[in-house]
Design a protein around this motif. Sequence first.
Motif, short mmCIF file in Angstrom:
data_model
loop_
_atom_site.label_atom_id
_atom_site.label_comp_id
_atom_site.label_asym_id
_atom_site.label_seq_id
_atom_site.Cartn_x
_atom_site.Cartn_y
_atom_site.Cartn_z
N LYS A 521 -0.74 -13.94 4.12
CA LYS A 521 -0.16 -13.19 2.99
C LYS A 521 -0.82 -11.84 2.83
CE LYS A 521 -1.61 -12.85 -0.94
NZ LYS A 521 -2.14 -11.81 -1.90
N VAL A 522 -2.14 -11.80 2.91
CA VAL A 522 -2.85 -10.53 2.78
C VAL A 522 -2.48 -9.59 3.94
CG1 VAL A 522 -5.12 -9.42 2.69
CG2 VAL A 522 -4.75 -11.59 1.52
N GLY A 523 -2.24 -10.16 5.12
CA GLY A 523 -1.79 -9.33 6.23
C GLY A 523 -0.50 -8.59 5.92
N VAL A 524 0.35 -9.21 5.12
CA VAL A 524 1.63 -8.60 4.74
C VAL A 524 1.47 -7.66 3.55
CG1 VAL A 524 3.96 -9.08 3.86
CG2 VAL A 524 2.96 -10.53 5.66
N THR A 525 0.66 -8.06 2.56
CA THR A 525 0.63 -7.35 1.27
C THR A 525 -0.57 -6.44 1.05
OG1 THR A 525 -0.59 -9.13 0.16
CG2 THR A 525 1.83 -9.32 0.23
N ARG A 526 -1.72 -6.77 1.68
CA ARG A 526 -3.00 -6.10 1.40
C ARG A 526 -3.40 -6.23 -0.06
NH1 ARG A 526 -4.99 -3.03 5.62
NH2 ARG A 526 -6.18 -1.62 4.29
N THR A 527 -3.05 -7.36 -0.67
CA THR A 527 -3.40 -7.63 -2.06
C THR A 527 -4.24 -8.90 -2.15
OG1 THR A 527 -1.38 -8.91 -2.44
CG2 THR A 527 -1.31 -6.55 -2.95
N GLY A 533 -8.76 -11.16 -10.65
CA GLY A 533 -8.96 -10.36 -11.84
C GLY A 533 -8.44 -8.94 -11.70
N PRO A 534 -8.33 -8.23 -12.83
CA PRO A 534 -7.74 -6.89 -12.83
C PRO A 534 -8.54 -5.88 -12.02
CG PRO A 534 -8.74 -7.42 -14.96
CD PRO A 534 -8.71 -8.69 -14.18
N GLU A 535 -9.84 -6.12 -11.86
CA GLU A 535 -10.68 -5.17 -11.11
C GLU A 535 -10.23 -5.07 -9.65
OE1 GLU A 535 -15.42 -4.49 -9.96
OE2 GLU A 535 -14.78 -6.25 -11.11
N PHE A 536 -9.63 -6.16 -9.15
CA PHE A 536 -9.24 -6.19 -7.75
C PHE A 536 -7.73 -6.34 -7.59
CE2 PHE A 536 -13.56 -8.10 -7.95
CZ PHE A 536 -14.23 -7.01 -7.40
N ALA A 537 -6.99 -5.82 -8.58
CA ALA A 537 -5.53 -5.81 -8.50
C ALA A 537 -5.06 -4.67 -7.61
CB ALA A 537 -4.93 -5.68 -9.89
N GLY A 538 -3.82 -4.74 -7.18
CA GLY A 538 -3.24 -3.68 -6.35
C GLY A 538 -3.59 -3.83 -4.88
N LYS A 539 -3.19 -2.84 -4.10
CA LYS A 539 -3.39 -2.88 -2.65
C LYS A 539 -4.72 -2.23 -2.26
CE LYS A 539 -0.06 -1.66 0.01
NZ LYS A 539 1.03 -0.88 0.62
N LEU A 540 -5.20 -2.58 -1.09
CA LEU A 540 -6.38 -1.94 -0.54
C LEU A 540 -5.96 -0.66 0.16
CD1 LEU A 540 -9.42 -1.98 0.13
CD2 LEU A 540 -8.82 -3.17 2.25
N GLY A 541 -6.30 0.46 -0.42
CA GLY A 541 -6.07 1.74 0.22
C GLY A 541 -4.61 2.10 0.40
N PRO A 542 -4.34 3.20 1.09
CA PRO A 542 -2.98 3.71 1.23
C PRO A 542 -2.20 3.08 2.37
CG PRO A 542 -4.52 5.25 2.23
CD PRO A 542 -5.36 4.14 1.62
N GLN A 543 -2.84 2.27 3.21
CA GLN A 543 -2.13 1.72 4.36
C GLN A 543 -1.08 0.70 3.96
OE1 GLN A 543 -4.67 0.23 7.55
NE2 GLN A 543 -6.40 1.29 6.62
N PRO A 544 0.01 0.60 4.71
CA PRO A 544 0.99 -0.46 4.46
C PRO A 544 0.49 -1.78 5.03
CG PRO A 544 1.66 0.79 6.36
CD PRO A 544 0.42 1.48 5.82
#
Length: 617
Positions: A521-527, A533-544
């Motif tokens: 899943k992370v391979g697809v989403t980078r999430t 928790g909210p501190e680690f929400a969103g994607k890692l960096g600008p890469q798709p």
Amino acid sequence: MTRCENQFDAAGTVSGKSLACAFALLIAAASCAGAAQALPGAPADIVYRNGYVYTVDAKDSVQQALAVKGGRIVYVGDNTGAAALAGKRTRVIDLQGRMLMPGLIDAHMHPLSGGKKLLHCSLNYEPLTVQQFQERIQACADKDGDVKGIKDGKKWLLVVNWFQQSMLPAGVETNRALLDAIKTDRPIVVRSSFGHSNLVSTKGLRIAGIKRDTPDPVAGKIWRDANGEATGLLEDAAMDLVDKLLPKTTPAENVTAATAAMQALSRQGVTSFLDASTDLEILTAFSAIERLGKLTARAHFAPDVAPENAADPKRAVASALKLAKRYHQAGDGIAPAMQVRQAKLFMDGVIAAPALTGAMVEPYYVDRGAGHHPRWTPGDSKGPATYFPPAALKGVLLELAKAGLDPHVHVDGDGAVRETLDAIEAVRATPAGKRMRPVLAHAEIVHPADFTRFAALDASVALSFQWGKPAPDTVAGLKDYLGPERYALLEPQALLLDKGARIAFGSDWPVDALDEWFALKVGVTRTNAPSAGPEFAGKLGPQPGMPRAAVLRAATMNAAYTIRQENKVGSIEPGKLADLIVLDRNFFKVQEEDIANIKVLQTVVGGKTVYQSPDFN
């Protein structure tokens, strides 16, 4: 059509050679005469129908049904063709639209270590404050019972699965004083889940003979305070100074651990794996469960090549070659077996703080600010020198190529990646080097100038997809230390894919908890997971993220290539071994975040069910 016609003798029956050949000919006949036509007296053992059969063939085609005979796939197509292969004793499984796909192939893990850690005091990879850290270890000491004395060296308290980079608050100092506060007479060693760091109590350092004047070993580091005293943190080869004193698990305990690992892999849908750092103890344990019939996945092993002997390539490779000759099981049998075709080399450590032992092209950043006003600028350290110097690495890779062992190289920093690619390029110019299949494992940071070199050199890269998300190690442990430009390149899965690199998936279990579907899943989403928790929400960096099909190919056909098994496993095609899994939901049709919730309903290896969920009727 002549080729199909020539598959049969004058009586219209299959010419008998081997069972595998007969199955292949059966499929050839079905292709010529129509999928619904089956040979008399040759019913399949199992027929799956009404499914979403994702083949991972050259076209990523989706079919409806398949048939298995003698542990191999003998038909892939529609329901009508599969029905023609069913006899009175054929087990017919109605998938009811469920997804069936090749079994997962984990191209980089440490299963015996994972099995052992199921048996030890564990911190479970959790973020912990110093107080929580100490309370958890104290509970283990109390539970095990305290014993006076340490004279026989068997009373160490070993703690595992410490997520060092997630200690709270971020940046809190971890040293021997934290362990000295534990009420116990036992020496304590806490192993970081990354596998590159130990934290040792003062008593443990004393027993290990680690003093102020103890030199750093080759490929290792003893952390020291301002006065030159050991802090208790040991990196890489320095860990051996303590690890060699720990009581060895017994052969019976190793069999228990290996069996537990196999059960865990079957539940996850893993049908083949590479143990990416192997020694005699590991091979002995898996050899034992293979004899007991408890090896439920195809087992591949990469014995370690020690950097201490790198100046003499033949000597460096000798022990790995000796293990390969002793434990490699030749042949293409249906049942899982042990194969030793790879060798493991470590080029560096880890790029995350506090270790910063990954070898970099440019220096790590340091904070030159004051108080609450940080000012991160390039420092003086590019990390330690690579553990195999460039000339020595070329010699070792060439010797491995001559011996028929493929190099599987740990590279975390972009400097280690570059030096390894340079060595591969040099060895590729030799006859033996043209045949090798090198794999670079981890490659958490790759210099853009080296992106295209993986494809150009036919060097595969084994990536742990679950690392490509916001988390303590990728945020607090890396963001400031890499600087903004390099941080944007962190975990370059899609960037390498776009440049034609062959990407394989390796979980690196037990560096992380064994959760293959979260990793995919992370391979697809980078999430990360919402629970982070909210501190680690969103994607890692600008890469798709990677396309879903590319993620599954990384964990099947591409991983199969890295262990030289692409003609036997990794896809659902006639003639291949029947290594397959049934899922409770469709990887391609669920929401991206729901991929992490996929459960394996059935795992089949060589036509034999090795795991079945109670939910699979």
